[in-house]
Design a protein around this motif. Structure first.
Motif, PDB file in Angstrom:
ATOM      1  N   MET A   1     -19.617  -1.327  -1.589  1.00  0.00           N
ATOM      2  CA  MET A   1     -20.639  -2.357  -1.407  1.00  0.00           C
ATOM      3  C   MET A   1     -19.961  -3.720  -1.418  1.00  0.00           C
ATOM      4  O   MET A   1     -19.269  -4.073  -2.365  1.00  0.00           O
ATOM      5  CB  MET A   1     -21.674  -2.244  -2.523  1.00  0.00           C
ATOM      6  N   LYS A   2     -20.169  -4.459  -0.346  1.00  0.00           N
ATOM      7  CA  LYS A   2     -19.650  -5.828  -0.239  1.00  0.00           C
ATOM      8  C   LYS A   2     -20.775  -6.797  -0.562  1.00  0.00           C
ATOM      9  O   LYS A   2     -21.886  -6.654  -0.062  1.00  0.00           O
ATOM     10  CB  LYS A   2     -19.144  -6.107   1.181  1.00  0.00           C
ATOM     11  N   ASN A   3     -20.484  -7.773  -1.414  1.00  0.00           N
ATOM     12  CA  ASN A   3     -21.453  -8.815  -1.746  1.00  0.00           C
ATOM     13  C   ASN A   3     -21.017 -10.111  -1.083  1.00  0.00           C
ATOM     14  O   ASN A   3     -19.989 -10.681  -1.450  1.00  0.00           O
ATOM     15  CB  ASN A   3     -21.558  -9.002  -3.265  1.00  0.00           C
ATOM     16  N   ILE A   4     -21.806 -10.550  -0.116  1.00  0.00           N
ATOM     17  CA  ILE A   4     -21.472 -11.725   0.684  1.00  0.00           C
ATOM     18  C   ILE A   4     -22.528 -12.793   0.437  1.00  0.00           C
ATOM     19  O   ILE A   4     -23.708 -12.578   0.697  1.00  0.00           O
ATOM     20  CB  ILE A   4     -21.410 -11.360   2.188  1.00  0.00           C
ATOM     21  N   MET A   5     -22.084 -13.931  -0.070  1.00  0.00           N
ATOM     22  CA  MET A   5     -22.993 -15.032  -0.398  1.00  0.00           C
ATOM     23  C   MET A   5     -22.799 -16.173   0.588  1.00  0.00           C
ATOM     24  O   MET A   5     -21.686 -16.645   0.785  1.00  0.00           O
ATOM     25  CB  MET A   5     -22.722 -15.523  -1.825  1.00  0.00           C
ATOM     26  N   LEU A   6     -23.890 -16.589   1.202  1.00  0.00           N
ATOM     27  CA  LEU A   6     -23.882 -17.750   2.084  1.00  0.00           C
ATOM     28  C   LEU A   6     -24.537 -18.906   1.342  1.00  0.00           C
ATOM     29  O   LEU A   6     -25.544 -18.713   0.664  1.00  0.00           O
ATOM     30  CB  LEU A   6     -24.654 -17.463   3.369  1.00  0.00           C
ATOM     31  N   VAL A   7     -23.945 -20.073   1.466  1.00  0.00           N
ATOM     32  CA  VAL A   7     -24.459 -21.251   0.777  1.00  0.00           C
ATOM     33  C   VAL A   7     -24.803 -22.315   1.807  1.00  0.00           C
ATOM     34  O   VAL A   7     -24.000 -22.618   2.691  1.00  0.00           O
ATOM     35  CB  VAL A   7     -23.414 -21.818  -0.217  1.00  0.00           C
ATOM     36  N   CYS A   8     -26.005 -22.873   1.686  1.00  0.00           N
ATOM     37  CA  CYS A   8     -26.392 -23.993   2.539  1.00  0.00           C
ATOM     38  C   CYS A   8     -27.175 -24.995   1.701  1.00  0.00           C
ATOM     39  O   CYS A   8     -27.248 -24.863   0.484  1.00  0.00           O
ATOM     40  CB  CYS A   8     -27.161 -23.531   3.769  1.00  0.00           C
ATOM     41  N   VAL A   9     -27.738 -25.982   2.318  1.00  0.00           N
ATOM     42  CA  VAL A   9     -28.418 -27.046   1.581  1.00  0.00           C
ATOM     43  C   VAL A   9     -29.595 -26.502   0.790  1.00  0.00           C
ATOM     44  O   VAL A   9     -29.716 -26.730  -0.405  1.00  0.00           O
ATOM     45  CB  VAL A   9     -28.874 -28.185   2.527  1.00  0.00           C
ATOM     46  N   ALA A  10     -30.475 -25.748   1.439  1.00  0.00           N
ATOM     47  CA  ALA A  10     -31.673 -25.268   0.756  1.00  0.00           C
ATOM     48  C   ALA A  10     -31.780 -23.745   0.730  1.00  0.00           C
ATOM     49  O   ALA A  10     -32.735 -23.208   0.212  1.00  0.00           O
ATOM     50  CB  ALA A  10     -32.918 -25.858   1.409  1.00  0.00           C
ATOM     51  N   GLY A  11     -30.805 -23.048   1.308  1.00  0.00           N
ATOM     52  CA  GLY A  11     -30.872 -21.595   1.355  1.00  0.00           C
ATOM     53  C   GLY A  11     -31.773 -21.063   2.454  1.00  0.00           C
ATOM     54  O   GLY A  11     -31.983 -19.865   2.563  1.00  0.00           O
TER      55      GLY A  11
END
Length: 103
Positions: free
Chosen positions: A1-11
Motif C-alpha cells: 500500500m502506497k500512501n500519497i499525499m497531495l498538498v494544495c492551498v485548500a485541499g
C-alpha cells in the motif's frame, strides 16, 4: 500500500487530480491511498499518518524547502507536481512521479 499525499492551498483543487491518480492506480492493480489536504493540515496529518511521498501543488511550491527541513527526520520525498501535468489533470503522470520518488 502506497500512501500519497497531495498538498494544495485548500485541499480542493487537487481533488479531481486525486480521482484521476486513483483511477490510474486501479488500472495498474496498485494498492494506493491517494489523498489531498490543505497546507494548513500538513502538521496534523503527518503527526497521525505515515505517508510515502508528499506532492505539492504548483501554487504551494514555495513551501517545499520549509517542509523538507521540518520533516527531514521522516525521510519523506517531497516534490512539486509538474505544472503541465497539474494543469492538464494528468493523473497517470502524477502517479508515475509519485512512484518514482518512492522508489
Amino acid at each position: 500500500m502506497k500512501n500519497i499525499m497531495l498538498v494544495c492551498v485548500a485541499g480542493m483543487s487537487t481533488s479531481l487530480l486525486v480521482s484521476k491518480m486513483q483511477k490510474s492506480a486501479n488500472e495498474q492493480n496498485l494498492e494506493a491511498e491517494i489523498f489531498a489536504i490543505a497546507e494548513s493540515e500538513v502538521d496534523k496529518t503527518l503527526a497521525n499518518k505515515n505517508v510515502d511521498v508528499m506532492l505539492l501543488g504548483p501554487q504551494v511550491r514555495y513551501l517545499k524547502g520549509t517542509y523538507q527541513s521540518k520533516y527531514k527526520e521522516k525521510n519523506i520525498p517531497i516534490e512539486v507536481i509538474n505544472m503541465m501535468d497539474y494543469g492538464m489533470m494528468n493523473g497517470a503522470n502524477v502517479l508515475k512521479q509519485a512512484l518514482e520518488l518512492i522508489g
